[in-house]
Design a protein around this motif. Structure first.
Motif, PDB file in Angstrom:
ATOM      1  N   TRP A  62       9.246   6.220   5.433  1.00 29.59           N
ATOM      2  CA  TRP A  62      10.672   6.416   5.175  1.00 29.59           C
ATOM      3  C   TRP A  62      10.937   7.702   4.386  1.00 29.59           C
ATOM      4  O   TRP A  62      12.081   8.072   4.179  1.00 29.59           O
ATOM      5  N   GLY A  63       9.893   8.350   3.876  1.00 34.44           N
ATOM      6  CA  GLY A  63      10.074   9.582   3.103  1.00 34.44           C
ATOM      7  C   GLY A  63      10.552   9.337   1.686  1.00 34.44           C
ATOM      8  O   GLY A  63      11.268  10.147   1.115  1.00 34.44           O
ATOM      9  N   VAL A  64      10.121   8.222   1.103  1.00 32.39           N
ATOM     10  CA  VAL A  64      10.542   7.866  -0.246  1.00 32.39           C
ATOM     11  C   VAL A  64       9.756   8.691  -1.265  1.00 32.39           C
ATOM     12  O   VAL A  64       8.530   8.741  -1.221  1.00 32.39           O
ATOM     13  N   TYR A  65      10.494   9.330  -2.184  1.00 29.35           N
ATOM     14  CA  TYR A  65       9.883  10.146  -3.235  1.00 29.35           C
ATOM     15  C   TYR A  65       9.562   9.324  -4.472  1.00 29.35           C
ATOM     16  O   TYR A  65       8.577   9.548  -5.145  1.00 29.35           O
ATOM     17  N   GLY A  66      10.454   8.432  -4.831  1.00 25.29           N
ATOM     18  CA  GLY A  66      10.301   7.615  -6.029  1.00 25.29           C
ATOM     19  C   GLY A  66      11.226   6.416  -5.928  1.00 25.29           C
ATOM     20  O   GLY A  66      11.879   6.213  -4.911  1.00 25.29           O
ATOM     21  N   LEU A  67      11.282   5.641  -6.968  1.00 32.70           N
ATOM     22  CA  LEU A  67      12.122   4.450  -6.957  1.00 32.70           C
ATOM     23  C   LEU A  67      13.243   4.593  -7.963  1.00 32.70           C
ATOM     24  O   LEU A  67      13.050   5.220  -9.004  1.00 32.70           O
ATOM     25  N   PRO A  68      14.374   4.016  -7.671  1.00 35.65           N
ATOM     26  CA  PRO A  68      14.799   3.419  -6.417  1.00 35.65           C
ATOM     27  C   PRO A  68      15.295   4.475  -5.427  1.00 35.65           C
ATOM     28  O   PRO A  68      15.691   5.569  -5.837  1.00 35.65           O
ATOM     29  N   GLU A  69      15.259   4.135  -4.176  1.00 39.84           N
ATOM     30  CA  GLU A  69      15.864   4.939  -3.125  1.00 39.84           C
ATOM     31  C   GLU A  69      16.546   3.992  -2.154  1.00 39.84           C
ATOM     32  O   GLU A  69      16.045   2.907  -1.889  1.00 39.84           O
ATOM     33  N   THR A  70      17.691   4.434  -1.650  1.00 37.27           N
ATOM     34  CA  THR A  70      18.503   3.588  -0.792  1.00 37.27           C
ATOM     35  C   THR A  70      18.899   4.354   0.456  1.00 37.27           C
ATOM     36  O   THR A  70      19.248   5.529   0.378  1.00 37.27           O
ATOM     37  N   PHE A  71      18.831   3.672   1.588  1.00 40.21           N
ATOM     38  CA  PHE A  71      19.208   4.254   2.869  1.00 40.21           C
ATOM     39  C   PHE A  71      20.331   3.426   3.477  1.00 40.21           C
ATOM     40  O   PHE A  71      20.351   2.204   3.334  1.00 40.21           O
ATOM     41  N   ILE A  72      21.244   4.102   4.167  1.00 41.86           N
ATOM     42  CA  ILE A  72      22.264   3.409   4.946  1.00 41.86           C
ATOM     43  C   ILE A  72      21.957   3.674   6.409  1.00 41.86           C
ATOM     44  O   ILE A  72      21.757   4.823   6.817  1.00 41.86           O
ATOM     45  N   VAL A  73      21.915   2.575   7.167  1.00 47.69           N
ATOM     46  CA  VAL A  73      21.637   2.647   8.600  1.00 47.69           C
ATOM     47  C   VAL A  73      22.909   2.243   9.327  1.00 47.69           C
ATOM     48  O   VAL A  73      23.512   1.212   9.011  1.00 47.69           O
ATOM     49  N   ASN A  74      23.321   3.056  10.288  1.00 45.25           N
ATOM     50  CA  ASN A  74      24.561   2.751  11.014  1.00 45.25           C
ATOM     51  C   ASN A  74      24.324   1.682  12.079  1.00 45.25           C
ATOM     52  O   ASN A  74      23.205   1.174  12.235  1.00 45.25           O
ATOM     53  N   ASN A  75      25.366   1.356  12.843  1.00 43.49           N
ATOM     54  CA  ASN A  75      25.266   0.274  13.824  1.00 43.49           C
ATOM     55  C   ASN A  75      24.430   0.638  15.044  1.00 43.49           C
ATOM     56  O   ASN A  75      24.151  -0.219  15.867  1.00 43.49           O
ATOM     57  N   GLN A  76      23.989   1.898  15.167  1.00 44.56           N
ATOM     58  CA  GLN A  76      23.071   2.284  16.251  1.00 44.56           C
ATOM     59  C   GLN A  76      21.623   2.383  15.776  1.00 44.56           C
ATOM     60  O   GLN A  76      20.748   2.823  16.509  1.00 44.56           O
ATOM     61  N   GLY A  77      21.364   2.008  14.520  1.00 48.90           N
ATOM     62  CA  GLY A  77      20.006   2.051  13.996  1.00 48.90           C
ATOM     63  C   GLY A  77      19.571   3.425  13.516  1.00 48.90           C
ATOM     64  O   GLY A  77      18.386   3.679  13.341  1.00 48.90           O
ATOM     65  N   LYS A  78      20.536   4.306  13.245  1.00 49.65           N
ATOM     66  CA  LYS A  78      20.222   5.644  12.738  1.00 49.65           C
ATOM     67  C   LYS A  78      20.520   5.710  11.246  1.00 49.65           C
ATOM     68  O   LYS A  78      21.504   5.141  10.760  1.00 49.65           O
ATOM     69  N   ILE A  79      19.670   6.436  10.544  1.00 41.74           N
ATOM     70  CA  ILE A  79      19.867   6.633   9.110  1.00 41.74           C
ATOM     71  C   ILE A  79      20.972   7.666   8.924  1.00 41.74           C
ATOM     72  O   ILE A  79      20.889   8.773   9.449  1.00 41.74           O
ATOM     73  N   ILE A  80      21.997   7.289   8.185  1.00 40.13           N
ATOM     74  CA  ILE A  80      23.119   8.213   7.998  1.00 40.13           C
ATOM     75  C   ILE A  80      23.261   8.690   6.552  1.00 40.13           C
ATOM     76  O   ILE A  80      24.019   9.621   6.283  1.00 40.13           O
ATOM     77  N   TYR A  81      22.534   8.063   5.619  1.00 39.50           N
ATOM     78  CA  TYR A  81      22.672   8.461   4.214  1.00 39.50           C
ATOM     79  C   TYR A  81      21.420   8.055   3.456  1.00 39.50           C
ATOM     80  O   TYR A  81      20.827   7.008   3.721  1.00 39.50           O
ATOM     81  N   LYS A  82      21.043   8.899   2.499  1.00 41.60           N
ATOM     82  CA  LYS A  82      19.914   8.585   1.620  1.00 41.60           C
ATOM     83  C   LYS A  82      20.336   8.847   0.184  1.00 41.60           C
ATOM     84  O   LYS A  82      20.814   9.929  -0.141  1.00 41.60           O
ATOM     85  N   GLN A  83      20.163   7.840  -0.658  1.00 42.53           N
ATOM     86  CA  GLN A  83      20.455   7.956  -2.081  1.00 42.53           C
ATOM     87  C   GLN A  83      19.138   7.960  -2.837  1.00 42.53           C
ATOM     88  O   GLN A  83      18.397   6.983  -2.798  1.00 42.53           O
ATOM     89  N   ASP A 109       0.802  -1.230   0.000  1.00 44.67           N
ATOM     90  CA  ASP A 109       0.000   0.000   0.000  1.00 44.67           C
ATOM     91  C   ASP A 109       0.834   1.279   0.000  1.00 44.67           C
ATOM     92  O   ASP A 109       0.301   2.375  -0.030  1.00 44.67           O
ATOM     93  N   GLY A 110       2.144   1.160   0.038  1.00 49.56           N
ATOM     94  CA  GLY A 110       3.016   2.324   0.001  1.00 49.56           C
ATOM     95  C   GLY A 110       3.200   3.020   1.337  1.00 49.56           C
ATOM     96  O   GLY A 110       3.881   4.042   1.409  1.00 49.56           O
ATOM     97  N   SER A 111       2.635   2.468   2.415  1.00 49.12           N
ATOM     98  CA  SER A 111       2.732   3.143   3.716  1.00 49.12           C
ATOM     99  C   SER A 111       4.157   3.134   4.270  1.00 49.12           C
ATOM    100  O   SER A 111       4.600   4.106   4.874  1.00 49.12           O
ATOM    101  N   ALA A 112       4.897   2.050   4.054  1.00 50.76           N
ATOM    102  CA  ALA A 112       6.289   2.013   4.518  1.00 50.76           C
ATOM    103  C   ALA A 112       7.112   3.060   3.768  1.00 50.76           C
ATOM    104  O   ALA A 112       7.956   3.737   4.362  1.00 50.76           O
ATOM    105  N   SER A 113       6.853   3.208   2.489  1.00 55.77           N
ATOM    106  CA  SER A 113       7.556   4.210   1.695  1.00 55.77           C
ATOM    107  C   SER A 113       7.286   5.612   2.223  1.00 55.77           C
ATOM    108  O   SER A 113       8.199   6.442   2.291  1.00 55.77           O
ATOM    109  N   ILE A 114       6.067   5.862   2.600  1.00 56.80           N
ATOM    110  CA  ILE A 114       5.710   7.169   3.161  1.00 56.80           C
ATOM    111  C   ILE A 114       6.449   7.394   4.476  1.00 56.80           C
ATOM    112  O   ILE A 114       7.010   8.464   4.711  1.00 56.80           O
TER     113      ILE A 114
END
Length: 167
Positions: free
Chosen positions: A129-150, A122-127
């Motif tokens: 995460w703040g996903v605008y379109g596809l593809p999008e990639t996130f890097i999560v560090n070892n503390q569970g924080k998002i450190i990068y968005k492609q 239904d696209g709710s997870a994308s919402i």
């Protein structure tokens, strides 16, 4: 005096125009950078291992979360680079508005870089995460924080950048 306002207005316009040219229009800031992974719910697939938020928070190591779809042409462009990344890092896939059979057929042919895959029907997870379109990639560090968005496909330049971030 009547030309003073004209010249002043022109100088103000020129200043803001010059400042605007210095910004990169391809950079879309994310409100999630340096924040914990958002809550999200995914559906299980029939053919692949499943994951949820708790899996992303265990095994204190960096992880890559990739939003993709089998119907997405740019996703197919980035796929070889995801295969390279999967040799060193765990990649979790979130298939947006896709179905099991099409994902299975595509990954069977192109190779599967994903440790686990969840369906975002239904696209709710994308919402979340703040996903605008596809593809999008996130890097999560070892503390569970998002450190990068492609945003967009991971090309060779982005592949180098991601490898440097994850070192």
């Amino acid at each position: 005096m009547k030309y003073f306002f004209l010249i002043f207005s022109l100088l103000i316009f020129t200043f803001f125009f010059y400042k605007g040219l210095q910004k990169d229009p391809t950079i879309i800031p994310s409100n999630l950078i340096e924040k914990q992974i958002p809550d999200f719910k995914l559906k299980k697939t029939k053919f692949f291992s499943f994951f949820d938020k708790s899996n992303l928070l265990e095994h204190r190591e960096p992880k890559i979360i990739n939003f993709f779809a089998s119907w997405c042409p740019p996703c197919k462009v980035e796929h070889p680079n995801l295969m390279k990344l999967s040799e060193k890092f765990k990649i979790y896939g979130i298939a947006k508005k896709d179905n099991d059979i099409k994902i299975y057929e595509w990954l069977k042919e192109a190779g599967n870089p994903y440790t686990a895959i969840g369906l975002d029907d239904d696209g709710s997870a994308s919402i979340n995460w703040g996903v605008y379109g596809l593809p999008e990639t996130f890097i999560v560090n070892n503390q569970g924080k998002i450190i990068y968005k492609q945003i967009g496909p991971i090309t060779n330049n982005e592949l180098k950048k991601i490898n440097n971030i994850l070192k």
